[in-house]
Design a protein around this motif. Structure first.
Motif, PDB file in Angstrom:
ATOM      1  N   ALA A 116      -5.300 -13.789   9.436  1.00  0.00           N
ATOM      2  CA  ALA A 116      -4.614 -12.501   9.570  1.00  0.00           C
ATOM      3  C   ALA A 116      -3.106 -12.673   9.478  1.00  0.00           C
ATOM      4  CB  ALA A 116      -4.991 -11.840  10.899  1.00  0.00           C
ATOM      5  N   VAL A 117      -2.588 -13.730  10.080  1.00  0.00           N
ATOM      6  CA  VAL A 117      -1.149 -14.002  10.021  1.00  0.00           C
ATOM      7  C   VAL A 117      -0.725 -14.286   8.581  1.00  0.00           C
ATOM      8  CG1 VAL A 117       0.642 -15.642  10.701  1.00  0.00           C
ATOM      9  CG2 VAL A 117      -0.950 -14.754  12.407  1.00  0.00           C
ATOM     10  N   VAL A 118      -1.499 -15.092   7.874  1.00  0.00           N
ATOM     11  CA  VAL A 118      -1.183 -15.391   6.469  1.00  0.00           C
ATOM     12  C   VAL A 118      -1.210 -14.108   5.641  1.00  0.00           C
ATOM     13  CG1 VAL A 118      -1.979 -16.593   4.398  1.00  0.00           C
ATOM     14  CG2 VAL A 118      -1.953 -17.777   6.589  1.00  0.00           C
ATOM     15  N   GLY A 119      -2.184 -13.252   5.904  1.00  0.00           N
ATOM     16  CA  GLY A 119      -2.259 -11.980   5.189  1.00  0.00           C
ATOM     17  C   GLY A 119      -1.066 -11.082   5.469  1.00  0.00           C
ATOM     18  N   MET A 120      -0.612 -11.036   6.721  1.00  0.00           N
ATOM     19  CA  MET A 120       0.544 -10.204   7.060  1.00  0.00           C
ATOM     20  C   MET A 120       1.814 -10.741   6.406  1.00  0.00           C
ATOM     21  SD  MET A 120      -0.244  -9.171  10.993  1.00  0.00           S
ATOM     22  CE  MET A 120       1.083  -7.972  11.091  1.00  0.00           C
ATOM     23  N   ILE A 121       1.957 -12.055   6.366  1.00  0.00           N
ATOM     24  CA  ILE A 121       3.119 -12.648   5.704  1.00  0.00           C
ATOM     25  C   ILE A 121       3.068 -12.349   4.209  1.00  0.00           C
ATOM     26  CG2 ILE A 121       4.249 -14.828   5.112  1.00  0.00           C
ATOM     27  CD1 ILE A 121       3.411 -15.818   7.931  1.00  0.00           C
ATOM     28  N   ALA A 122       1.893 -12.450   3.602  1.00  0.00           N
ATOM     29  CA  ALA A 122       1.752 -12.136   2.179  1.00  0.00           C
ATOM     30  C   ALA A 122       2.071 -10.667   1.906  1.00  0.00           C
ATOM     31  CB  ALA A 122       0.340 -12.483   1.703  1.00  0.00           C
ATOM     32  N   ALA A 123       1.637  -9.775   2.792  1.00  0.00           N
ATOM     33  CA  ALA A 123       1.942  -8.350   2.626  1.00  0.00           C
ATOM     34  C   ALA A 123       3.443  -8.106   2.696  1.00  0.00           C
ATOM     35  CB  ALA A 123       1.215  -7.525   3.687  1.00  0.00           C
ATOM     36  N   SER A 124       4.126  -8.797   3.607  1.00  0.00           N
ATOM     37  CA  SER A 124       5.583  -8.682   3.709  1.00  0.00           C
ATOM     38  C   SER A 124       6.253  -9.177   2.439  1.00  0.00           C
ATOM     39  CB  SER A 124       6.103  -9.501   4.887  1.00  0.00           C
ATOM     40  OG  SER A 124       5.573  -9.030   6.077  1.00  0.00           O
ATOM     41  N   LEU A 125       5.800 -10.317   1.961  1.00  0.00           N
ATOM     42  CA  LEU A 125       6.371 -10.881   0.731  1.00  0.00           C
ATOM     43  C   LEU A 125       6.210  -9.909  -0.426  1.00  0.00           C
ATOM     44  CD1 LEU A 125       7.574 -13.309  -0.822  1.00  0.00           C
ATOM     45  CD2 LEU A 125       5.228 -14.071  -1.178  1.00  0.00           C
ATOM     46  N   TYR A 126       5.021  -9.339  -0.557  1.00  0.00           N
ATOM     47  CA  TYR A 126       4.770  -8.403  -1.643  1.00  0.00           C
ATOM     48  C   TYR A 126       5.629  -7.153  -1.511  1.00  0.00           C
ATOM     49  CZ  TYR A 126       2.455  -4.949  -4.549  1.00  0.00           C
ATOM     50  OH  TYR A 126       2.202  -3.968  -5.475  1.00  0.00           O
ATOM     51  N   SER A 127       5.644  -6.553  -0.324  1.00  0.00           N
ATOM     52  CA  SER A 127       6.363  -5.301  -0.107  1.00  0.00           C
ATOM     53  C   SER A 127       7.863  -5.459  -0.318  1.00  0.00           C
ATOM     54  CB  SER A 127       6.082  -4.798   1.308  1.00  0.00           C
ATOM     55  OG  SER A 127       6.869  -3.685   1.600  1.00  0.00           O
ATOM     56  N   ILE A 128       8.446  -6.436   0.345  1.00  0.00           N
ATOM     57  CA  ILE A 128       9.892  -6.639   0.237  1.00  0.00           C
ATOM     58  C   ILE A 128      10.252  -7.188  -1.139  1.00  0.00           C
ATOM     59  CG2 ILE A 128      11.866  -7.874   1.209  1.00  0.00           C
ATOM     60  CD1 ILE A 128      10.729  -5.642   3.008  1.00  0.00           C
ATOM     61  N   GLY A 129       9.450  -8.134  -1.646  1.00  0.00           N
ATOM     62  CA  GLY A 129       9.719  -8.712  -2.963  1.00  0.00           C
ATOM     63  C   GLY A 129       9.696  -7.673  -4.063  1.00  0.00           C
ATOM     64  N   ARG A 130       8.739  -6.756  -3.998  1.00  0.00           N
ATOM     65  CA  ARG A 130       8.657  -5.695  -5.004  1.00  0.00           C
ATOM     66  C   ARG A 130       9.895  -4.806  -4.951  1.00  0.00           C
ATOM     67  NH1 ARG A 130       4.384  -2.029  -3.458  1.00  0.00           N
ATOM     68  NH2 ARG A 130       6.065  -0.729  -2.745  1.00  0.00           N
ATOM     69  N   GLN A 131      10.356  -4.489  -3.748  1.00  0.00           N
ATOM     70  CA  GLN A 131      11.520  -3.621  -3.612  1.00  0.00           C
ATOM     71  C   GLN A 131      12.801  -4.317  -4.058  1.00  0.00           C
ATOM     72  OE1 GLN A 131      11.335  -2.463   0.469  1.00  0.00           O
ATOM     73  NE2 GLN A 131       9.511  -1.238   0.178  1.00  0.00           N
ATOM     74  N   VAL A 132      12.878  -5.631  -3.825  1.00  0.00           N
ATOM     75  CA  VAL A 132      14.082  -6.365  -4.185  1.00  0.00           C
ATOM     76  C   VAL A 132      14.114  -6.669  -5.679  1.00  0.00           C
ATOM     77  CG1 VAL A 132      15.273  -8.582  -3.918  1.00  0.00           C
ATOM     78  CG2 VAL A 132      14.447  -7.376  -1.915  1.00  0.00           C
TER      79      VAL A 132
END
Length: 190
Positions: A116-132
């Protein structure tokens, strides 16, 4: 009122996320944007500053957001809110360490939290990375040259960090200098 909102919001973030600051990012993003405290662009900037600053990431970002919303008292409330749950949990765990250490239930729960922690980190990477990197989507436009350059710089920094012997502080300093030079070269607004 705002101080209680800052404290309770970041208390909830600290209490219900496991795995450190990056695992907290989706919840921080959701809570901060639900309150309309800062824009997505400001959040991305706070993430960059929080990561570059000494200290724990979650404490840094909560302090910056709290300060922006409520000044020094807001920073104190948000910081206390995010660290208090971990402090209390560590006190309880330290008190009952032997029982927790041998418990199959606790070991099983911790093993279940890892994915679950790995999934949350991946979701953060995707969300912020896409916006940046792709704020306008994947369509190539004249302004996307900056995002493409940034993506290549990130890839270069990742490769340099994977190579043994390259210190992360060197990467941070080189990135800061590169950003200033690139900003002046393109006459980006400061």
């Amino acid at each position: 009122m705002i101080y209680w909102q800052l404290f309770s919001t970041f208390f909830e973030v600290g209490a219900f996320t496991f795995g450190g600051g990056y695992a907290m990012l989706p919840l921080i993003q959701q809570k901060v944007q639900a309150h309309h405290w800062i824009s997505t662009e400001d959040l991305v900037n706070f993430i960059a500053v929080s990561e570059s600053s000494p200290g724990p990431f979650a404490v840094n970002i909560s302090t910056y957001i709290g300060q922006m919303i409520g000044g020094m008292a807001g920073a104190l409330c948000a910081t206390l809110g995010v660290i208090l749950p971990a402090f209390v949990i560590i006190l309880l765990v330290a008190r009952c360490f032997r029982a927790f250490q041998r418990s199959r239930i606790v070991r099983g729960a911790m093993a279940g939290l890892n994915p679950a922690v790995v999934g949350m980190i991946a979701a953060s990477l995707y969300s912020i990375g896409r916006q940046v990197l792709f704020p306008h989507g994947l369509a190539i436009a004249s302004g996307d040259v900056v995002q493409l350059f940034c993506a290549l710089c990130i890839l270069g920094a990742m490769l340099a960090l994977m190579k043994k012997g390259v210190h992360p502080i060197l990467i941070i300093c080189m990135s800061a200098v590169g950003g200033v030079v690139f900003g002046f070269a393109l006459h980006l607004p400061v």
